[in-house]
Write a protein that holds these residues in place. Structure first.
Motif, mmCIF file in Angstrom:
data_model
loop_
_atom_site.group_PDB
_atom_site.id
_atom_site.type_symbol
_atom_site.label_atom_id
_atom_site.label_comp_id
_atom_site.label_asym_id
_atom_site.label_seq_id
_atom_site.Cartn_x
_atom_site.Cartn_y
_atom_site.Cartn_z
ATOM 1 N N ARG A 196 11.016 12.856 22.288
ATOM 2 C CA ARG A 196 10.046 12.287 21.166
ATOM 3 C C ARG A 196 9.137 13.784 21.024
ATOM 4 O O ARG A 196 8.328 13.686 19.962
ATOM 5 C CB ARG A 196 9.150 11.647 21.819
ATOM 6 C CG ARG A 196 10.031 10.103 21.994
ATOM 7 C CD ARG A 196 9.058 8.854 21.583
ATOM 8 N NE ARG A 196 8.372 8.744 20.390
ATOM 9 C CZ ARG A 196 7.356 7.993 20.415
ATOM 10 N NH1 ARG A 196 6.970 7.214 21.268
ATOM 11 N NH2 ARG A 196 6.777 8.076 19.185
ATOM 12 N N ILE A 197 9.423 14.676 21.546
ATOM 13 C CA ILE A 197 8.491 15.991 21.504
ATOM 14 C C ILE A 197 8.973 16.525 20.060
ATOM 15 O O ILE A 197 8.149 17.212 19.509
ATOM 16 C CB ILE A 197 8.764 17.170 22.627
ATOM 17 C CG1 ILE A 197 8.054 18.183 22.484
ATOM 18 C CG2 ILE A 197 10.269 17.608 22.618
ATOM 19 C CD1 ILE A 197 6.433 18.104 22.980
ATOM 20 N N TRP A 198 10.129 16.438 19.595
ATOM 21 C CA TRP A 198 10.489 16.637 18.390
ATOM 22 C C TRP A 198 9.840 16.042 17.359
ATOM 23 O O TRP A 198 9.401 16.530 16.314
ATOM 24 C CB TRP A 198 12.049 16.621 18.169
ATOM 25 C CG TRP A 198 12.744 17.487 18.876
ATOM 26 C CD1 TRP A 198 13.655 16.999 20.030
ATOM 27 C CD2 TRP A 198 12.847 18.906 19.185
ATOM 28 N NE1 TRP A 198 14.172 18.051 20.623
ATOM 29 C CE2 TRP A 198 13.828 19.166 20.179
ATOM 30 C CE3 TRP A 198 12.316 19.812 18.369
ATOM 31 C CZ2 TRP A 198 14.064 20.538 20.542
ATOM 32 C CZ3 TRP A 198 12.452 21.186 18.807
ATOM 33 C CH2 TRP A 198 13.153 21.367 19.902
ATOM 34 N N ALA A 203 5.404 16.756 13.352
ATOM 35 C CA ALA A 203 4.219 16.597 13.028
ATOM 36 C C ALA A 203 3.288 17.920 12.720
ATOM 37 O O ALA A 203 2.496 17.828 11.944
ATOM 38 C CB ALA A 203 3.441 15.528 13.963
ATOM 39 N N MET A 204 3.590 18.768 13.985
ATOM 40 C CA MET A 204 2.551 20.027 13.694
ATOM 41 C C MET A 204 3.144 20.799 12.692
ATOM 42 O O MET A 204 2.546 21.478 11.923
ATOM 43 C CB MET A 204 3.150 20.773 15.209
ATOM 44 C CG MET A 204 2.324 20.287 16.574
ATOM 45 S SD MET A 204 1.914 21.392 17.755
ATOM 46 C CE MET A 204 3.670 21.184 18.573
ATOM 47 N N GLY A 205 4.678 20.882 12.421
ATOM 48 C CA GLY A 205 5.135 21.382 11.334
ATOM 49 C C GLY A 205 4.646 20.989 10.057
ATOM 50 O O GLY A 205 4.007 21.957 9.083
ATOM 51 N N ALA A 206 4.502 19.624 9.822
ATOM 52 C CA ALA A 206 3.913 19.165 8.893
ATOM 53 C C ALA A 206 2.139 19.443 8.530
ATOM 54 O O ALA A 206 1.955 19.838 7.330
ATOM 55 C CB ALA A 206 4.022 17.751 8.671
ATOM 56 N N ALA A 207 1.833 19.915 9.651
ATOM 57 C CA ALA A 207 0.298 20.142 9.496
ATOM 58 C C ALA A 207 0.177 21.631 9.544
ATOM 59 O O ALA A 207 -0.936 22.261 9.739
ATOM 60 C CB ALA A 207 -0.415 19.825 10.786
ATOM 61 N N ASP A 208 1.217 22.219 9.211
ATOM 62 C CA ASP A 208 1.354 23.871 8.943
ATOM 63 C C ASP A 208 0.617 24.558 10.073
ATOM 64 O O ASP A 208 -0.140 25.348 10.256
ATOM 65 C CB ASP A 208 0.479 24.162 7.765
ATOM 66 C CG ASP A 208 1.303 23.863 6.328
ATOM 67 O OD1 ASP A 208 2.201 23.584 6.564
ATOM 68 O OD2 ASP A 208 0.474 23.579 5.330
ATOM 69 N N VAL A 209 1.254 24.180 11.445
ATOM 70 C CA VAL A 209 0.812 24.568 12.667
ATOM 71 C C VAL A 209 0.865 26.338 12.792
ATOM 72 O O VAL A 209 1.905 26.715 12.076
ATOM 73 C CB VAL A 209 1.733 23.888 13.792
ATOM 74 C CG1 VAL A 209 3.194 24.712 13.553
ATOM 75 C CG2 VAL A 209 1.178 24.499 15.033
ATOM 76 N N ARG A 349 14.251 23.737 12.364
ATOM 77 C CA ARG A 349 14.487 22.386 11.441
ATOM 78 C C ARG A 349 13.500 21.431 11.552
ATOM 79 O O ARG A 349 13.093 20.904 10.584
ATOM 80 C CB ARG A 349 16.030 21.978 11.953
ATOM 81 C CG ARG A 349 16.547 21.150 10.848
ATOM 82 C CD ARG A 349 18.329 20.643 11.305
ATOM 83 N NE ARG A 349 18.254 20.065 12.638
ATOM 84 C CZ ARG A 349 18.906 20.496 13.611
ATOM 85 N NH1 ARG A 349 19.447 21.622 13.544
ATOM 86 N NH2 ARG A 349 19.042 19.736 14.863
ATOM 87 N N GLU A 350 13.355 21.136 12.831
ATOM 88 C CA GLU A 350 12.189 20.044 12.818
ATOM 89 C C GLU A 350 10.842 20.341 12.630
ATOM 90 O O GLU A 350 10.034 19.430 12.097
ATOM 91 C CB GLU A 350 11.895 19.729 14.609
ATOM 92 C CG GLU A 350 13.155 19.398 15.298
ATOM 93 C CD GLU A 350 13.687 17.788 14.833
ATOM 94 O OE1 GLU A 350 12.879 17.397 14.339
ATOM 95 O OE2 GLU A 350 14.729 17.519 15.395
ATOM 96 N N LEU A 351 10.503 21.637 12.424
ATOM 97 C CA LEU A 351 9.181 22.110 12.200
ATOM 98 C C LEU A 351 9.268 21.990 10.610
ATOM 99 O O LEU A 351 8.046 21.566 10.215
ATOM 100 C CB LEU A 351 9.081 23.608 12.376
ATOM 101 C CG LEU A 351 7.784 24.278 12.689
ATOM 102 C CD1 LEU A 351 6.974 23.516 13.663
ATOM 103 C CD2 LEU A 351 7.744 25.657 13.072
#
Lengths: 356, 480
Positions: A196-198, A203-209, A349-351
């Motif tokens: 689930r870390i992915w 989610a972090m990727g979507a928030a432009d981490v 990919r996940e990011l």
């Protein structure tokens, strides 16, 4: 030679020896440079944090001239592989790389009492020793708490990133697994515990981490107000930072918290093996660990050490959900190039999975 | 320098040590190799398991084999002894997929692994390692490229495990040896107990005690004790013989001495000087007889106490015989007898003998024959070939002879074949027998038909010395 004569000469030899010893000690303390014994320590450990331990070592062994080279974990790894100028001692928080160096035969086993008695879960082959106990934490700005309930678990973090994504956009920071050995290790270990870390990565990727190379960089960004939330920071640095920066809150995740250990070993080709062994012995000794626990935020591993920063005290404070990254051969899988490639591919990919 | 006496216990202990050392070396070598084999078997299993786990993770996403290294496989490889672990993955076309060390894998090893899974001992930068290789076939949509997977680890665990196993076998063996030694010592003590009893029985014996030993001994020692008892019996017999001889000798001496006493007493009681003279004559005769008796007793005793083979030299027996017979022919004692010599053998007849003893023997034989046969009897001394290398010396007479039962006893001292009528001492034949025995055969007595007695003994013929005169043809001796 008759018996009494032999005894007399033995006594004479002892006397000469003790005289010589005294002379040597006198010289050693009086004129340190004359008897100087250099020691090269290649470390991925910030010097200011570690200074009290280094000072104590120098006080105990004044004849050893410490050459402490502070660098990143990947740089330390590169230097340890340099056949031309090998260091004496290598310290790094990039645990898989340290283990890989040992696996390649670049470490030498220690058979001192301290090494023998070191807890088995914190050492490998009696060559590599985990001598700190650093929890991996989240950190956020105080303002965050005024807008929302600050996260205490990984799930909280995911929920927050999902619900308040727009608000947090560009204000989240974590380690870059590509540029930091520590960041890569932490994420690999996270992924081993739960896939689930992915979701969290997505989610972090979507928030432009934002991706940082070090905890220091993240903390500075937080203090500067650039970031509101940091994930997977080294607790040792963060806790000290929070003491001086009251606007930063450090949260040890209450579902599970990884614990990172700095790994130290004596290089196989150490040019000064005697001094190197003394240094590592000192780090593992009660005295070394006591300074670690009292004057640094690195947390002592030893149970018999008392101080503000000990593994035992941390366990008492945050409960039993501390999960030290296991020191064993499984870490070697992390440094396999194919696995690393596949992992980083997935990370990329996940990011971006939610942004597309 | 005296040689220290051997100890049975020490000998047995040495044997035990030799056997244990020999056998032990073999056993320990065997234990060592089998311990290593067992350790290898046990840990090769882990290599195979790790290899299998890695093979499971192998994938061909785009027709290219790739592997996400499973952490568990490495942990299996490392084992509980925290070995250094190695892996090496290569596609069949030679393209390296991944590896963490440059393993010493030769082309031959690769070929072998192509057929079936293999295990090798190898050396990586001076560190001994164990390698396991196998080929993985996998169907893919685009390619069916086989992949070779090699895994390996250092041998520390194997050494430790083998050492542990070996230590166990070695200590078992040592315990076995110690127990065996202890049991052997106890057994030895028990086995040697009869010997000890025998020793005690012999030591506690009175010197005069010649009774047979009554002792319970094991079968193996029975013969020993029997021999000892035979020796004791012989001793007893000799003692008896000796005592009898002394008794007889005292008796024999007592009679003439008593005669002397009474003769001299009678003479002293007589006033007649003629009686004195007569008595003196008798005393003189009796004294010479007694003196001769004593002389014979002396020579018998001397003969029986001489060591064997003393003063034996080559001598020509025929010459000796001629001398003695000629001498006797001139003597008073044989005046009334027909004494003859017959040399019916190859001449010269050399034998190994003591000259004085053979003289004595012949003198006694002829004296005996003259003494115990009636006047006019024919006495013949004969020397003849018996068998190659053997001579028979005999003397026969045509006197009345001796009964078979009495013949047996004739060679004993003081036996006279029931004849008390002569002046003989009764020691003659005993002396002859002793001398004959010293020369290799007892004196044999047999009857001559129609009447008479033959006494014979056998002698070993010698080759004549170089200086000896040429061989004569046998001649027949003339009777005196």
């Amino acid at each position: 030679m008759s018996h009494p004569q032999r005894q007399r000469s033995a006594a004479l030899a002892r006397l000469c020896l003790s005289l010589g010893w005294g002379l040597w000690l006198g010289l050693g303390s009086g004129v340190p440079s004359a008897m100087a014994e250099p020691l090269i320590v290649e470390a991925a450990l910030d010097r200011p944090v570690f200074q009290p331990v280094l000072d104590a070592f120098s006080a105990e062994y004044p004849q050893i001239t410490l050459d402490y080279r502070d660098s990143s974990s990947l740089e330390a790894d590169r230097r340890a592989r340099d056949p031309e100028a090998p260091p004496d001692v290598v310290i790094s928080s990039a645990m898989p790389w340290q283990l890989a160096l040992s696996n390649e035969g670049r470490a030498q086993a220690l058979d001192s009492v301290e090494a023998q008695h070191w807890p088995a879960w914190a050492k490998w082959r009696n060559e590599v020793f985990g001598f700190t106990f650093e929890p991996v934490v989240m950190a956020y700005r105080l303002e965050l708490a005024s807008h929302m309930l600050p996260p205490t678990t990984h799930r909280d973090l995911l929920d927050m990133l999902t619900h308040d994504r727009d608000w947090l956009r560009g204000r989240v920071v974590t380690y870059s697994p590509r540029d930091s050995g520590v960041g890569y290790t932490l994420l690999q270990q996270d992924a081993r515990y739960t896939s689930r870390i992915w979701d969290l990565v997505a989610a972090m990727g979507a928030a432009d981490v934002d991706l940082a190379k070090s905890t220091q960089e993240m903390l500075e960004g937080l203090s500067a107000g650039r970031y509101w939330l940091g994930y997977n920071l080294l607790g040792s640095y963060a806790m000290v930072w929070a003491q001086n920066h009251p606007d930063i809150i450090v949260q040890v995740p209450s579902d599970y918290s990884l614990v990172l250990m700095r790994m130290v070993f004596v290089h196989r080709d150490a040019p000064h093996p005697e001094a190197a062994r003394r240094f590592v012995d000192f780090l593992l000794s009660q005295r070394g660990q006591h300074i670690l626990a009292g004057s640094t935020p690195l947390f002592s591993v030893r149970d018999d050490v008392i101080g503000p920063y000990t593994a035992q005290r941390l366990r008492d404070q945050v409960g039993d959900h501390l999960y030290p990254i296991p020191v064993n051969a499984t870490l070697l899988a992390f440094v396999d190039p194919l696995r690393r490639q596949a992992f980083l591919r997935r990370w990329d990919r996940e990011l971006n999975i939610l942004s597309e | 320098m005296s040689v220290p006496p051997v100890s049975l216990k020490r000998r047995l202990a040495l044997w035990l040590i030799a056997i244990v050392a020999g056998l032990g070396t073999l056993l320990l070598i065997e234990a060592y190799t089998s311990a290593h084999k067992a350790a290898d078997r046990a840990l090769d299993g882990q290599l195979a398991a790790a290899s299998l786990t890695m093979a499971e993770s192998l994938q061909w996403p785009d027709g290219q084999p790739t592997l996400e290294m499973p952490a568990s496989a490495l942990q299996i490889l490392a084992t509980q002894w925290q070995e250094r672990v190695f892996y090496w993955l290569q596609a069949d076309n030679g393209r390296l997929i991944t590896r963490n060390a440059e393993l010493p894998i030769s082309a031959a090893m690769r070929r072998a692994a192509g057929h079936h899974p293999v295990f090798y001992d190898a050396d990586l930068d001076g560190v001994p390692i164990r390698l396991h290789g196998r080929e993985i076939d996998s169907a893919g949509w685009d390619t069916q490229e086989p992949v070779q997977l090699w895994v390996g680890h250092t041998r520390r665990g194997r050494e430790l495990l083998a050492g542990e196993l070996f230590e166990k076998s070695a200590s078992r063996f040592a315990a076995m040896v110690l127990i065996t030694a202890a049991l052997l010592m106890i057994a030895l003590r028990a086995l040697l107990a009869p010997l000890e009893r025998l020793r005690r029985a012999l030591r506690d014996r009175h010197p005069d005690d010649v009774e047979p030993l009554a002792l319970e001994v094991p079968r193996e020692m029975r013969e020993w004790v029997d021999t000892l008892n035979r020796l004791l019996a012989d001793q007893r017999d000799r003692r008896a013989t000796l005592l009898r001889f002394i008794a007889d000798a005292s008796h024999q001496l007592k009679t003439p001495l008593a005669g002397l006493q009474s003769t001299s007493e009678l003479a002293l009681a007589s006033p007649d000087p003629a009686a004195w003279r007569r008595a003196l004559g008798e005393v003189h005769d009796s004294a010479s007889r007694t003196s001769r008796l004593a002389g014979q007793m002396l020579s018998l005793t001397r003969l029986r106490h001489l060591g064997p083979d003393q003063e034996r030299q080559p001598l020509a027996l025929d010459t000796l015989l001629r001398e003695v017979v000629t001498e006797w022919a001139d003597r008073q004692e044989s005046r009334d007898h027909d004494l003859g010599l017959a040399l019916a053998c190859t001449l010269p007849a050399w034998v190994a003998g003591e000259s004085w003893a053979l003289h004595e023997l012949l003198n006694n034989l002829i004296d005996n024959a003259c003494r115990y046969t009636p006047r006019g009897s024919q006495i013949t001394v004969t020397l003849r070939d018996l068998a190659p290398g053997r001579l028979m010396l005999s003397i026969e007479d045509d006197g009345p002879g001796v009964e078979a039962a009495a013949r047996e006893r004739l060679t004993r001292p003081f036996e006279r074949g029931q004849r008390q009528d002569t002046e003989g001492s009764g020691l003659g034949l005993a002396i002859v027998d002793s001398i004959a025995r010293r020369h290799g055969s007892p004196l044999e007595l047999s009857a001559v038909s129609p009447h008479g007695l033959r006494l014979s003994l056998t002698l070993v013929r010698l080759d004549p010395p170089d200086s000896a005169p040429d061989t004569h043809t046998p001649d027949t001796g003339a009777h005196a």
